[in-house]
Design a protein around this motif. Structure first.
Motif, PDB file in Angstrom:
ATOM      1  N   GLN A  57       0.792  -1.225   0.000  1.00  9.69           N
ATOM      2  CA  GLN A  57       0.000   0.000   0.000  1.00  9.69           C
ATOM      3  C   GLN A  57       0.828   1.280   0.000  1.00  9.69           C
ATOM      4  N   LYS A  58       2.111   1.191  -0.318  1.00 12.68           N
ATOM      5  CA  LYS A  58       2.928   2.401  -0.385  1.00 12.68           C
ATOM      6  C   LYS A  58       2.437   3.333  -1.486  1.00 12.68           C
ATOM      7  N   CYS A  59       1.986   2.738  -2.563  1.00 14.87           N
ATOM      8  CA  CYS A  59       1.534   3.553  -3.682  1.00 14.87           C
ATOM      9  C   CYS A  59       0.281   4.344  -3.326  1.00 14.87           C
ATOM     10  N   VAL A  60      -0.580   3.731  -2.494  1.00 10.97           N
ATOM     11  CA  VAL A  60      -1.809   4.420  -2.100  1.00 10.97           C
ATOM     12  C   VAL A  60      -1.467   5.684  -1.339  1.00 10.97           C
ATOM     13  N   LYS A  61      -0.477   5.543  -0.436  1.00 10.76           N
ATOM     14  CA  LYS A  61      -0.077   6.712   0.359  1.00 10.76           C
ATOM     15  C   LYS A  61       0.625   7.740  -0.504  1.00 10.76           C
ATOM     16  N   ALA A  62       1.384   7.268  -1.487  1.00 10.78           N
ATOM     17  CA  ALA A  62       2.155   8.187  -2.313  1.00 10.78           C
ATOM     18  C   ALA A  62       1.275   8.957  -3.289  1.00 10.78           C
ATOM     19  N   CYS A  63       0.176   8.352  -3.709  1.00  5.19           N
ATOM     20  CA  CYS A  63      -0.642   8.996  -4.738  1.00  5.19           C
ATOM     21  C   CYS A  63      -1.340  10.234  -4.185  1.00  5.19           C
ATOM     22  N   GLN A  64      -1.131  11.370  -4.848  1.00 11.65           N
ATOM     23  CA  GLN A  64      -1.708  12.637  -4.396  1.00 11.65           C
ATOM     24  C   GLN A  64      -3.097  12.868  -4.977  1.00 11.65           C
ATOM     25  N   ASP A 104      -5.694  10.416  -5.238  1.00 10.16           N
ATOM     26  CA  ASP A 104      -6.672   9.384  -4.877  1.00 10.16           C
ATOM     27  C   ASP A 104      -6.944   8.414  -6.017  1.00 10.16           C
ATOM     28  N   CYS A 154       3.804   6.720  -7.878  1.00  9.82           N
ATOM     29  CA  CYS A 154       3.547   5.364  -7.395  1.00  9.82           C
ATOM     30  C   CYS A 154       4.610   4.393  -7.895  1.00  9.82           C
TER      31      CYS A 154
END
Lengths: 190, 325
Positions: B220-227, B229, B251
């Protein structure tokens, strides 16, 4: 009485598709939906009845008199192909609704062996003109009956559980063969 | 003797000529005027008869468009070009549709994914699928036997090192490969979106690592990185919402397994036209990566190493002075 026997025999006992195995191509090709199967059946009925009469006339008035009955097959193919083309044009002009219903199927019938089959069988059986017409109509009704029943079965097959390897034509052929066996039951009718 | 040949020839020839004349006469007498639009539309359609539109071949579609049953952009193969031509014939404006391309959602090539057994059967994905889901240890991944490659009518998909890869130039989004892939790992995506999650494995992280080096481990790193949504998680798999994705490729930068692929060579940068900039700071406020600096009433500047090319500043700039390139 003889006419009734000819009619019933052509529909059930000597069913073109299931007993004589003629016209298998459209039987398998155009039987995925009941609706299209009915359209095909109607087109075949129309053409078979007409072709029976015309080929009988050609045989009796042209081929027999000139003594070249052995050219029957070629002459009949010519007659049927020309007839279908002609009928298609007439229907297209006179009745767009009927053309819409039959349109795509008419050209397919040009080379349908069931049509040629009924024409040749009429001559071989020595029928007169009325008997020929009845046999043509009966044969076509038999074809319609078979293809519509078969389309109904195939529609249900869509949702039926059967081995995946049989998907498509294999299961259709199995269904067709079972139908053929079922129609064998009519053989003692007349 | 001569009669035996002459009579049949004359009779059949006569019959043929008779029917020919009747048909020629009938074709004139019973001529029906068909819609010339059908022929015109048929001429601009690709003519591959792939059936991607859902009609029986290009003829069927041409007829359906002419009577208004199908939209002018119904041909998925021809895309915007054909839609425009068809629209001209029909006299309506074509809706702009973005070209779609197929993408194979798997990165498990011969180097990344382990083999479960040595497959020596029929070289066809569907056949291999029956044998315990193919030879690759990942049961979700590309079998790599090229069923799609053989079926593609446009030569747009090829198996490279054990994984099918779509040639996006040639792909016409006809959908034949999608239909025939036993693994269901080919999807249609808008061609402008450069980021993709190359994994279909819905297992948990540990199980994924065991079978493939580039599988999504659901960190889920990409979810947090995506500005924006645009990244969501479903069944232990990252999924990009392409309606929200801006090609910023952040991401792909953070993904530890490199499951998310992005073509960094096509990453854009924002450039501010110093002549036109009035220093309104709108772009600065919009930037989620602090890549624009400059005070009110001063010319703004883009910090190139921070800019991700998301393009949000260019959309919001009231003077239209930001260019993405």
């Amino acid at each position: 009485m003889k006419l009734v026997i000819i009619l019933l025999s052509a529909i059930f006992v000597n069913n073109f598709v299931l007993s004589r195995f003629l016209g298998i191509c459209p039987f398998l090709g155009v039987s995925k939906k009941v609706e299209t199967a009915v359209g095909m059946g109607l087109a075949v009925t129309f053409v078979m009845a007409l072709a029976s009469v015309i080929t009988w006339i050609v045989q009796r008035l042209v081929l027999d008199i000139l003594g070249i009955a052995y050219m029957q097959t070629i002459a009949f193919i010519l007659v049927i192909a020309g007839l279908v083309q002609f009928v298609e044009m007439v229907i297209k002009k006179t009745s767009p609704t009927l053309y819409q219903a039959l349109g795509v199927y008419l050209p397919l019938i040009t080379t349908n062996c069931a049509v040629l089959g009924v024409a040749i069988l009429n001559i071989d059986s020595g029928y007169n003109l009325i008997e020929t017409l009845i046999n043509g109509i009966g044969g076509a009704l038999g074809f319609t009956l078979a293809i519509v029943l078969f389309a109904g079965i195939r529609e249900r097959l869509e949702t039926a559980p059967y081995p995946k390897a049989l998907d498509g034509f294999p299961i259709a052929l199995i269904a067709a063969s079972l139908m053929s066996i079922a129609f064998l039951g009519f053989s003692g009718l007349l | 003797m001569i009669n035996d040949i002459l009579w049949p020839v004359a009779t059949l020839g006569g019959l043929a000529i008779f029917f020919g004349i009747v048909l020629a006469y009938a074709s004139k007498k019973f001529a029906v005027e068909t819609d010339p639009k059908v022929d015109e539309i048929r001429a601009v359609l690709p003519g591959a008869n792939c059936g991607g539109c859902g009609y029986p071949g290009c003829d069927g579609l041409a007829e359906a468009i002419a009577i208004g049953k199908a939209p002018v952009n119904a041909c998925p193969v021809g895309g915007a070009d054909v839609a425009k031509k068809v629209a001209e014939i029909m006299g309506v404006a074509a809706e702009e549709t973005e070209r779609m391309v197929a993408r194979v959602i798997c990165g498990g090539d011969c180097d990344n994914a382990k083999e479960k057994y040595e497959y020596q059967g029929i070289q066809d994905c569907k056949a291999a699928e029956i044998l315990a889901g193919g030879s690759k240890s990942c049961r979700f991944g590309c079998t790599g036997l090229g069923t799609c490659e053989r079926l593609c009518p446009f030569d747009a998909i090829h198996v490279v090192n054990g994984v099918a890869v779509v040639d996006e130039e040639k792909c016409t989004a006809c959908g034949i490969c999608i239909e025939n892939c036993p693994k269901k790992i080919i999807e249609l995506v808008p061609v402008s979106k450069l980021v993709r999650v190359l994994c279909k494995n819905t297992d948990k992280g540990k199980a994924v690592v065991e079978v493939c080096k580039v599988g999504c481990i659901a960190c889920q790193k990409c979810v947090k990185a995506c500005q924006f949504d645009a990244m969501t998680f479903e069944n232990n798999l990252a999924k990009i919402d392409y309606s929200k994705c801006t090609n910023c490729m952040v991401c792909a930068e953070v993904c530890p397994t490199k499951t998310i692929y992005a073509d960094f060579s096509r990453r854009k940068k924002a450039y501010i036209d110093q002549e036109l900039c009035i220093g309104c700071t709108i772009c600065k406020k919009q930037c989620k990566f602090d890549a624009i600096e400059g005070e009110l009433k001063e010319k703004h500047k883009v910090l190139e190493d921070k800019c991700t090319g998301c393009g949000q500043c260019a959309i919001k700039c009231p003077k239209k002075c930001i260019e993405m390139r």
